[in-house]
Design a protein around this motif. Structure first.
Motif, mmCIF file in Angstrom:
data_model
loop_
_atom_site.group_PDB
_atom_site.id
_atom_site.type_symbol
_atom_site.label_atom_id
_atom_site.label_comp_id
_atom_site.label_asym_id
_atom_site.label_seq_id
_atom_site.Cartn_x
_atom_site.Cartn_y
_atom_site.Cartn_z
ATOM 1 N N PRO A 1 31.394 -36.670 -33.954
ATOM 2 C CA PRO A 1 32.837 -36.702 -34.220
ATOM 3 C C PRO A 1 33.233 -36.043 -35.531
ATOM 4 C CG PRO A 1 32.070 -38.845 -33.440
ATOM 5 C CD PRO A 1 30.834 -38.029 -33.713
ATOM 6 N N SER A 2 32.287 -35.894 -36.468
ATOM 7 C CA SER A 2 32.598 -35.257 -37.749
ATOM 8 C C SER A 2 32.985 -33.789 -37.583
ATOM 9 C CB SER A 2 31.412 -35.366 -38.705
ATOM 10 O OG SER A 2 31.138 -36.714 -39.030
ATOM 11 N N TYR A 3 32.679 -33.188 -36.416
ATOM 12 C CA TYR A 3 33.024 -31.789 -36.167
ATOM 13 C C TYR A 3 34.411 -31.620 -35.549
ATOM 14 C CZ TYR A 3 28.506 -29.776 -37.381
ATOM 15 O OH TYR A 3 27.399 -29.344 -38.073
ATOM 16 N N ALA A 4 35.207 -32.665 -35.537
ATOM 17 C CA ALA A 4 36.567 -32.534 -35.010
ATOM 18 C C ALA A 4 37.300 -31.411 -35.744
ATOM 19 C CB ALA A 4 37.323 -33.842 -35.177
ATOM 20 N N GLY A 5 37.962 -30.551 -34.982
ATOM 21 C CA GLY A 5 38.721 -29.459 -35.575
ATOM 22 C C GLY A 5 37.896 -28.253 -35.967
ATOM 23 N N GLN A 6 36.621 -28.204 -35.561
ATOM 24 C CA GLN A 6 35.759 -27.109 -35.993
ATOM 25 C C GLN A 6 35.103 -26.371 -34.827
ATOM 26 O OE1 GLN A 6 33.407 -29.500 -38.874
ATOM 27 N NE2 GLN A 6 34.173 -28.087 -40.405
ATOM 28 N N ILE A 7 34.940 -25.054 -35.027
ATOM 29 C CA ILE A 7 34.204 -24.179 -34.105
ATOM 30 C C ILE A 7 32.849 -23.928 -34.750
ATOM 31 C CG2 ILE A 7 34.144 -21.897 -33.031
ATOM 32 C CD1 ILE A 7 37.254 -21.918 -33.255
ATOM 33 N N ILE A 8 31.779 -24.296 -34.047
ATOM 34 C CA ILE A 8 30.447 -24.309 -34.653
ATOM 35 C C ILE A 8 29.667 -23.052 -34.286
ATOM 36 C CG2 ILE A 8 28.313 -25.624 -34.907
ATOM 37 C CD1 ILE A 8 29.945 -28.027 -33.665
ATOM 38 N N THR A 9 29.252 -22.327 -35.301
ATOM 39 C CA THR A 9 28.365 -21.182 -35.128
ATOM 40 C C THR A 9 26.932 -21.646 -35.346
ATOM 41 O OG1 THR A 9 30.060 -19.709 -36.030
ATOM 42 C CG2 THR A 9 27.790 -18.861 -35.944
ATOM 43 N N PHE A 10 26.080 -21.463 -34.337
ATOM 44 C CA PHE A 10 24.671 -21.832 -34.470
ATOM 45 C C PHE A 10 23.887 -20.620 -34.965
ATOM 46 C CE2 PHE A 10 26.193 -25.057 -31.540
ATOM 47 C CZ PHE A 10 25.540 -26.199 -31.987
ATOM 48 N N THR A 11 23.233 -20.768 -36.122
ATOM 49 C CA THR A 11 22.442 -19.656 -36.642
ATOM 50 C C THR A 11 21.122 -19.505 -35.891
ATOM 51 O OG1 THR A 11 21.384 -21.030 -38.348
ATOM 52 C CG2 THR A 11 23.446 -19.926 -38.937
ATOM 53 N N PHE A 12 20.628 -20.609 -35.303
ATOM 54 C CA PHE A 12 19.409 -20.529 -34.498
ATOM 55 C C PHE A 12 19.780 -19.943 -33.135
ATOM 56 C CE2 PHE A 12 16.055 -22.518 -31.785
ATOM 57 C CZ PHE A 12 14.961 -21.940 -32.417
ATOM 58 N N PRO A 13 19.074 -18.916 -32.668
ATOM 59 C CA PRO A 13 19.532 -18.185 -31.477
ATOM 60 C C PRO A 13 19.304 -18.883 -30.146
ATOM 61 C CG PRO A 13 17.491 -17.230 -32.283
ATOM 62 C CD PRO A 13 17.907 -18.262 -33.301
ATOM 63 N N HIS A 14 18.324 -19.774 -30.057
ATOM 64 C CA HIS A 14 17.951 -20.339 -28.746
ATOM 65 C C HIS A 14 18.635 -21.683 -28.526
ATOM 66 C CE1 HIS A 14 15.151 -17.078 -28.518
ATOM 67 N NE2 HIS A 14 14.504 -17.498 -29.580
ATOM 68 N N ILE A 15 19.875 -21.630 -28.132
ATOM 69 C CA ILE A 15 20.661 -22.831 -27.873
ATOM 70 C C ILE A 15 20.809 -23.004 -26.357
ATOM 71 C CG2 ILE A 15 22.864 -23.992 -28.242
ATOM 72 C CD1 ILE A 15 21.173 -23.615 -30.775
ATOM 73 N N GLY A 16 20.475 -24.193 -25.894
ATOM 74 C CA GLY A 16 20.574 -24.476 -24.457
ATOM 75 C C GLY A 16 19.239 -24.556 -23.767
ATOM 76 N N ASN A 17 18.150 -24.228 -24.473
ATOM 77 C CA ASN A 17 16.849 -24.138 -23.815
ATOM 78 C C ASN A 17 16.255 -25.485 -23.429
ATOM 79 O OD1 ASN A 17 16.649 -24.626 -26.539
ATOM 80 N ND2 ASN A 17 14.733 -23.515 -26.812
ATOM 81 N N VAL A 18 16.794 -26.588 -23.969
ATOM 82 C CA VAL A 18 16.294 -27.900 -23.542
ATOM 83 C C VAL A 18 17.325 -28.647 -22.698
ATOM 84 C CG1 VAL A 18 14.712 -28.150 -25.482
ATOM 85 C CG2 VAL A 18 17.036 -29.013 -25.699
#
Length: 386
Positions: free
Chosen positions: A53-70
Motif C-alpha cells: 500500500p505504500s506505493y499508492a499513487g506511484q508508477i514503479i519502474t523495475f530495474t531488474f529485467p526479469h519480472i514475472g518469471n515466478v
C-alpha cells in the motif's frame, strides 16, 4: 485532439509531464493511470512490491529485467486492493517457472486492474529519475496503438504530486479487525498464533500483511484499527503496546489527524513501535520535521547500521519522504543510519519504550536481517509488564 499513432508494434506509452514519451508493449489492464514515476532495485518480490500500500499513487519502474518469471500467487499479496498505479519493465513477461505460481503475471495484472508497459529502456528512465527527481507521468495501454499524447501530457502536468497528499485514508482499513496469522514457512505455509503473550493495537496507515504476521510471530495478538482511530478508541482495546504502520503519501498531510492521536498515546507510557510512515508520523509527534527526498529509497539491498549495536543490516526500503535529522528535539536520538547516503533510518526516545525505523524489517520482499526489531518491541512490552 486527434489520436497519435504509436511506432510499429507499440501498444503502450509512458508519458512524462515534460513531454518525454517512452514507447513499449502493453501488459495487464487497458487504459491509463497517472502517478509519480519511481524505481525499485529489488531482484525478487515484484508481487509484494506491487501490492504494498505504500506505493499508492506511484508508477514503479523495475530495474531488474526479469519480472514475472515466478508468476503470481495469493500468498504473496500484501493487501487485497493494490494501490500502485502501474509498472514499467525492460523485458517482456515470460511464462512462470516456479512451483508456487498460480497465475501468469499478465493475467494477474488484468484481474487487479493494473496497467503495465514492457520494452522500455529502464536504465535510461532510472538515470532520468536520479538526475531530475521523481517525475509525474501517465502510463497508458491501448491495444490499437492509438494515443492522444498531448492529452496525456496535460494529464501528467495536472496531477498535483505527492507533496501535501494524504493517501493513508485511501488504503487504510475501514473497520477494526483481528489478526493472528504468523509468518510463512516452507514446511507449513502460514501459521496461526496459539499462545499470545501481548495485546497490540496496530494503526493501519497502509499496513502490509507480513508486518502483521511478524508481530503475531513474536506473540502479539493484533487488533488493527483505521488510520483515523482516536487515542480513546485505540486504548479501549487495553493494548500492551501500540504499532504505527507503513503507508503512502506525505507524512505532514497524514499528520494533521495522526499526530494528535500519537501524542496522546505517547503520554500513556505504553511501548510504541513505528515503521516507514509510522516512523515519520512518530517523529512529527515528537516535534521533528519531514521532507521530500530527491528520488527516495526503494529496493532490497540498502545497508543500514544499527548505532545501538554497531551491526550492519541489509534492508528492504520504500519511501520518498524522510525525517530531517537536524529537526529531532532533545531526548530523541538517531538509532539507525543509511550507509548509502547517511540519511536517518531510525529513532528512539530517551528513557521511554518508544522507537521506530524508516525501512521495512518484515522482509517481504527483502532480507531477514531486521526481524530482531519485532523481538525488541516484544521485549519492551515484556519489561513494561514486569
Amino acid at each position: 485532439m486527434s489520436a497519435t499513432a504509436a511506432p510499429e508494434g507499440a501498444t503502450a506509452a509512458l508519458v512524462l509531464a515534460d513531454g518525454t514519451v517512452l514507447w513499449g508493449r502493453g501488459i495487464g489492464a487497458e487504459g491509463s493511470a497517472v502517478g509519480e514515476v519511481c524505481f525499485n532495485t529489488s531482484l525478487t518480490g515484484y508481487q509484494e512490491i506491487l501490492t504494498d500500500p505504500s506505493y499508492a499513487g506511484q508508477i514503479i519502474t523495475f530495474t531488474f529485467p526479469h519480472i514475472g518469471n515466478v508468476g503470481t500467487n495469493l500468498d504473496d499479496m500484501e493487501t487485497v486492493t493494490p494501490a500502485s498505479r502501474g509498472l514499467v519493465l525492460r523485458a517482456d513477461v515470460t511464462d512462470p517457472s516456479n512451483w508456487r505460481a498460480e497465475k501468469h503475471l499478465d493475467e494477474w495484472l488484468k484481474r487487479i486492474g493494473l496497467i503495465g508497459i514492457s520494452g522500455v529502456d529502464t536504465r535510461r528512465l532510472t538515470r532520468l529519475v536520479r538526475a531530475a527527481g521523481a517525475p509525474t507521468g501517465v502510463i497508458a495501454h491501448a491495444p490499437d496503438g492509438k494515443f492522444d499524447i498531448p492529452a496525456l501530457v496535460a494529464k501528467a502536468k495536472a496531477w498535483p504530486g505527492l507533496d501535501g497528499m494524504d493517501l493513508a485514508k485511501e488504503v487504510s482499513c475501514r473497520q477494526t479487525y483481528h489478526w493472528n496469522e504468523t509468518r510463512w514457512s516452507l514446511k507449513d505455509g502460514y501459521g496461526k498464533l496459539e499462545n499470545p503473550r501481548f495485546k497490540v493495537v496496530a494503526v493501519d496507515y497502509g499496513a502490509k500483511r507480513n508486518i502483521l504476521r511478524c508481530l503475531a510471530s513474536v506473540g502479539c495478538d493484533v487488533t488493527v484499527v483505521p488510520a483515523t482511530a482516536s487515542a480513546e478508541e485505540i486504548l479501549r482495546h487495553e493494548p500492551d503496546g501500540i504499532f504505527l504502520s507503513n503507508g503512502p503519501g506525505d507524512p505532514a498531510a497524514t499528520g494533521e489527524y495522526a499526530v494528535p492521536t500519537i501524542k496522546a498515546l505517547l503520554d500513556t507510557g505504553k511501548p510504541l513501535f513505528g515503521i516507514c510512515l509510522g516512523h515519520q508520523l512518530l517523529a512529527l509527534a515528537l516535534g521533528g520535521k519531514t521532507g521530500k527526498m530527491h528520488q527516495g529509497h526503494r529496493g532490497g539491498n540498502h545497508p543500514v547500521q544499527d548505532l545501538t549495536t554497531g551491526k550492519v543490516e541489509i534492508t528492504s526500503q520504500n519511501h520518498g519522504f524522510m525525517v530531517l535529522d537536524e529537526s529531532l528535539p532533545e531526548g530523541v536520538k538517531r538509532t539507525h543510519s543509511s550507509l548509502f547516503d547517511g540519511t536517518l533510518e531510525g529513532i528512539a526516545v530517551d528513557g521511554k519504550p518508544v522507537f521506530s525505523v524508516q525501512y521495512h524489517p518484515e522482509a517481504s520482499p527483502g532480507p531477514q536481517d531486521s526481524h530482531y526489531l519485532f523481538e525488541r518491541f516484544a521485549g519492551l512490552m515484556e519489561k513494561a509488564a514486569s
